[in-house]
Write an enzyme that holds these catalytic residues in place. Structure first.
Site, PDB file in Angstrom:
ATOM      1  N   ASP A  93       0.872  -1.171   0.000  1.00  0.00           N
ATOM      2  CA  ASP A  93       0.000   0.000   0.000  1.00  0.00           C
ATOM      3  C   ASP A  93       0.908   1.219   0.000  1.00  0.00           C
ATOM      4  O   ASP A  93       2.119   1.112   0.190  1.00  0.00           O
ATOM      5  CB  ASP A  93      -0.922  -0.033   1.226  1.00  0.00           C
ATOM      6  CG  ASP A  93      -0.149   0.276   2.498  1.00  0.00           C
ATOM      7  OD1 ASP A  93      -0.638   1.094   3.273  1.00  0.00           O
ATOM      8  OD2 ASP A  93       0.940  -0.288   2.678  1.00  0.00           O
ATOM      9  N   SER A  94       0.330   2.402  -0.186  1.00  0.00           N
ATOM     10  CA  SER A  94       1.163   3.607  -0.331  1.00  0.00           C
ATOM     11  C   SER A  94       1.599   4.166   1.014  1.00  0.00           C
ATOM     12  O   SER A  94       2.480   5.016   1.078  1.00  0.00           O
ATOM     13  CB  SER A  94       0.357   4.703  -1.045  1.00  0.00           C
ATOM     14  OG  SER A  94      -0.635   5.216  -0.137  1.00  0.00           O
ATOM     15  N   GLY A  95       0.953   3.705   2.089  1.00  0.00           N
ATOM     16  CA  GLY A  95       1.255   4.254   3.419  1.00  0.00           C
ATOM     17  C   GLY A  95       0.278   5.341   3.815  1.00  0.00           C
ATOM     18  O   GLY A  95       0.079   5.599   5.004  1.00  0.00           O
ATOM     19  N   GLY A  96      -0.400   5.948   2.850  1.00  0.00           N
ATOM     20  CA  GLY A  96      -1.286   7.075   3.134  1.00  0.00           C
ATOM     21  C   GLY A  96      -2.425   6.739   4.071  1.00  0.00           C
ATOM     22  O   GLY A  96      -2.697   7.448   5.034  1.00  0.00           O
ATOM     23  N   PHE A  97      -3.075   5.626   3.818  1.00  0.00           N
ATOM     24  CA  PHE A  97      -4.248   5.246   4.616  1.00  0.00           C
ATOM     25  C   PHE A  97      -3.857   5.025   6.067  1.00  0.00           C
ATOM     26  O   PHE A  97      -4.526   5.469   6.989  1.00  0.00           O
ATOM     27  CB  PHE A  97      -4.856   3.953   4.063  1.00  0.00           C
ATOM     28  CG  PHE A  97      -6.128   3.535   4.747  1.00  0.00           C
ATOM     29  CD1 PHE A  97      -6.112   2.560   5.725  1.00  0.00           C
ATOM     30  CD2 PHE A  97      -7.336   4.122   4.404  1.00  0.00           C
ATOM     31  CE1 PHE A  97      -7.279   2.164   6.360  1.00  0.00           C
ATOM     32  CE2 PHE A  97      -8.511   3.727   5.029  1.00  0.00           C
ATOM     33  CZ  PHE A  97      -8.485   2.751   6.006  1.00  0.00           C
ATOM     34  N   GLN A 190     -11.498   7.406  -5.882  1.00  0.00           N
ATOM     35  CA  GLN A 190     -12.099   7.931  -4.664  1.00  0.00           C
ATOM     36  C   GLN A 190     -13.470   8.516  -5.014  1.00  0.00           C
ATOM     37  O   GLN A 190     -14.014   8.220  -6.088  1.00  0.00           O
ATOM     38  CB  GLN A 190     -11.179   8.983  -4.016  1.00  0.00           C
ATOM     39  CG  GLN A 190      -9.889   8.405  -3.438  1.00  0.00           C
ATOM     40  CD  GLN A 190     -10.099   7.473  -2.274  1.00  0.00           C
ATOM     41  OE1 GLN A 190     -11.199   7.371  -1.699  1.00  0.00           O
ATOM     42  NE2 GLN A 190      -9.051   6.737  -1.909  1.00  0.00           N
ATOM     43  N   GLY A 217     -11.771   4.320  -0.527  1.00  0.00           N
ATOM     44  CA  GLY A 217     -12.788   5.155   0.104  1.00  0.00           C
ATOM     45  C   GLY A 217     -14.045   4.417   0.487  1.00  0.00           C
ATOM     46  O   GLY A 217     -15.069   5.029   0.789  1.00  0.00           O
ATOM     47  N   ASP A 267      -8.355  -7.198  -0.142  1.00  0.00           N
ATOM     48  CA  ASP A 267      -7.497  -7.387   1.033  1.00  0.00           C
ATOM     49  C   ASP A 267      -8.331  -7.025   2.257  1.00  0.00           C
ATOM     50  O   ASP A 267      -9.167  -6.107   2.187  1.00  0.00           O
ATOM     51  CB  ASP A 267      -6.250  -6.498   0.967  1.00  0.00           C
ATOM     52  CG  ASP A 267      -6.504  -5.131   1.598  1.00  0.00           C
ATOM     53  OD1 ASP A 267      -7.004  -4.251   0.871  1.00  0.00           O
ATOM     54  OD2 ASP A 267      -6.246  -4.971   2.810  1.00  0.00           O
TER      55      ASP A 267
HETATM   56  O1  LIG Z   1      -9.148   4.467  -0.026  1.00  0.00           O
HETATM   57  C1  LIG Z   1      -8.241   3.750   0.411  1.00  0.00           C
HETATM   58  N1  LIG Z   1      -6.957   3.988   0.051  1.00  0.00           N
HETATM   59  C2  LIG Z   1      -5.936   3.223   0.534  1.00  0.00           C
HETATM   60  N2  LIG Z   1      -6.112   2.209   1.378  1.00  0.00           N
HETATM   61  C3  LIG Z   1      -7.384   1.915   1.795  1.00  0.00           C
HETATM   62  C4  LIG Z   1      -7.568   0.869   2.734  1.00  0.00           C
HETATM   63  C5  LIG Z   1      -6.409   0.043   3.250  1.00  0.00           C
HETATM   64  C6  LIG Z   1      -6.392  -1.297   2.528  1.00  0.00           C
HETATM   65  N3  LIG Z   1      -5.555  -2.264   3.243  1.00  0.00           N
HETATM   66  C7  LIG Z   1      -4.152  -1.936   3.294  1.00  0.00           C
HETATM   67  C8  LIG Z   1      -3.376  -2.943   4.096  1.00  0.00           C
HETATM   68  C9  LIG Z   1      -1.907  -2.762   3.824  1.00  0.00           C
HETATM   69  C10 LIG Z   1      -1.070  -3.739   4.610  1.00  0.00           C
HETATM   70  C11 LIG Z   1      -1.365  -3.668   6.090  1.00  0.00           C
HETATM   71  C12 LIG Z   1      -2.830  -3.744   6.409  1.00  0.00           C
HETATM   72  C13 LIG Z   1      -3.699  -2.838   5.580  1.00  0.00           C
HETATM   73  C14 LIG Z   1      -8.869   0.606   3.188  1.00  0.00           C
HETATM   74  N4  LIG Z   1      -9.326  -0.278   4.126  1.00  0.00           N
HETATM   75  C15 LIG Z   1     -10.659  -0.086   4.188  1.00  0.00           C
HETATM   76  N5  LIG Z   1     -11.488  -0.754   5.029  1.00  0.00           N
HETATM   77  C16 LIG Z   1     -10.963  -1.676   6.024  1.00  0.00           C
HETATM   78  C17 LIG Z   1     -10.458  -0.937   7.210  1.00  0.00           C
HETATM   79  C18 LIG Z   1      -9.431  -1.296   8.000  1.00  0.00           C
HETATM   80  C19 LIG Z   1      -9.200  -0.385   9.038  1.00  0.00           C
HETATM   81  C20 LIG Z   1     -10.066   0.673   9.050  1.00  0.00           C
HETATM   82  S1  LIG Z   1     -11.158   0.535   7.730  1.00  0.00           S
HETATM   83  N6  LIG Z   1     -11.080   0.862   3.339  1.00  0.00           N
HETATM   84  C21 LIG Z   1      -9.967   1.330   2.704  1.00  0.00           C
HETATM   85  C22 LIG Z   1      -9.791   2.353   1.774  1.00  0.00           C
HETATM   86  C23 LIG Z   1      -8.492   2.661   1.326  1.00  0.00           C
END
Ligand SMILES: O=c1[nH]cnc2c(CCNCC3CCCCC3)c3[nH]c(NCc4cccs4)nc3cc12
Length: 373
Positions: A93-97, A190, A217, A267
């Site tokens: 992932d990009s780290g942003g979330f 998004q 999102g 994921d």
């Molecule tokens: O728009 C988004 N942009 C970037 N990442 C998102 C993620 C994280 C996805 N899993 C990453 C993983 C990378 C490796 C480590 C673990 C995560 C989301 N996860 C959820 N819901 C589940 C949720 C989980 C926690 C709060 S909501 N919606 C998401 C929306 C976005």
């Protein structure tokens, strides 16, 4: 010579499809459930057992790894595949979330996000350029653009602002991508729960031409039917010959309703996190192994499972391990959960090839209801 990154659809059944993504580290059968590997490990599991469940992709976590042990150090040690002994496909992932959900004192600007480490309070900056550099240092096969995800419910102005910022960050992420053959950078759509913003985001990203598209999102607190409606408006805007990755999803029911709408990759921390808390996902629904009703049950979670954790241990034993706080409980139930998720995906791929996905989904849902009787 490594082949280029590719996606081939083998069969469709309505909007559902089954295919193969080819990356520098092997093939990924879709629909695919990707195991979350937070700090270069799928918590409580060994990578060979992760592979045994049928997992083709493990997620690497940019936020955690940049803080500890550091992206440059992982690169010096041969990259994340070598470091974590996972020779198959890695998506980072990009780290942003995670910055938005874990870090302290975050500040978002056009340039990127500044924040303090939740580990030691040290100051860091993540920009689209730095995120792509970190993901390249990790050796990631599928790298995610740097984006900003907003929670739901939210106002149109906030959703619109974050969507447009993410578009500008998509351009910068793509420009900064240094991947070689077999590696790809995915865009992230998004637009929150607002249909016209979803369409605008998807069309703008498709114009930039990415090798794959994530839908972000969502799964951020909205009802399931809102998520389904956003898929209904977003998926048709995406090219059918590119993988579609729904981020952070979800329960087995979420997976089936998303596959039905044309999603290829998922994921979710659920099967692994629930496993660590004694919650088992099975063909018969969710089973809370902490519950006293399992104390004398000599039957395994699922005698027909090919996973030793689900087949070779009694529910009474698993209940005992959970009640005793034994580490083995985490390993066995995480293992069984991941194996169930992968068997659900494998069944979906076969059902789509045979043109009977709707029946397959109905049978799976009926099975979950049985345990609740
Ligand atoms: O728009 C988004 N942009 C970037 N990442 C998102 C993620 C994280 C996805 N899993 C990453 C993983 C990378 C490796 C480590 C673990 C995560 C989301 N996860 C959820 N819901 C589940 C949720 C989980 C926690 C709060 S909501 N919606 C998401 C929306 C976005």
């Amino acid at each position: 010579m490594t082949e280029p990154f590719s996606f081939t659809v083998h069969a469709t059944d309505g909007a559902a499809r089954t295919g193969t993504i080819r990356t520098a580290h092997g093939d990924v059968a879709t629909p695919a459930f990707m195991a979350v590997g937070t700090a270069a490990t799928v918590k409580a599991m060994q990578m060979r057992d992760v592979r045994e469940t049928g997992t083709d992709v493990v997620l690497g976590n940019t936020y955690h790894l940049m803080l500890r042990p550091g992206a440059e150090r992982v690169a010096e040690l041969g990259g994340l595949h070598k470091f974590s002994n996972w020779p198959h496909t890695i998506l980072t992932d990009s780290g942003g979330f995670q910055v938005m959900s874990l870090a302290k004192l975050r500040k978002v600007t056009e340039h990127g996000v500044t924040f303090q480490s939740h580990i030691d309070g040290s100051k860091h900056v993540l920009t689209p350029e730095r995120s792509m550099e970190i993901q390249a240092l990790l050796g990631s096969d599928i790298q995610m653009q740097f984006d900003e995800c907003v929670d739901l419910p939210n106002g149109r102005d906030e959703i619109d602002r974050a969507m447009r910022l993410s578009l500008r960050w998509a351009e910068r992420s793509k420009a900064a991508f240094q991947g070689g053959p077999g590696q790809a950078v995915f865009a992230i759509v998004q637009g929150g729960d607002i249909a016209d913003l979803r369409v605008e985001s998807a069309r703008a990203l498709v114009k930039m031409d990415f090798p794959g598209y994530a839908i972000g999102g969502l799964a951020v607190g909205e009802p399931q039917e809102v998520m389904a409606r956003m898929l209904d408006v977003t998926v048709p805007e995406l090219p059918s010959n590119r993988p579609r990755y729904l981020m952070g999803v979800g329960t087995p029911d979420d997976l089936l309703l998303s596959i039905e709408r044309g999603i290829d990759m998922f994921d979710c921390v659920m099967p692994t996190r629930a496993g660590r808390h004694g919650l088992a996902y099975t063909r018969f629904g969710r089973i809370n192994l902490k519950n006293a009703r399992h104390a004398n049950d000599p039957t395994p979670l699922d005698p027909e499972s090919n996973c030793p954790a689900a087949r070779d241990y009694s529910r009474a034993y698993l209940h005992h391990l959970v009640r005793s706080g034994e580490l083995l409980a985490m390993t066995l139930i995480t293992w069984a959960n991941l194996a169930y998720y992968q068997s659900l995906m494998a069944g979906a791929r076969t059902a789509i090839r045979e043109g009977r996905f709707a029946d397959y989904a109905a049978e799976a849902r009926a099975g979950w209801a049985r345990e609740r009787e």
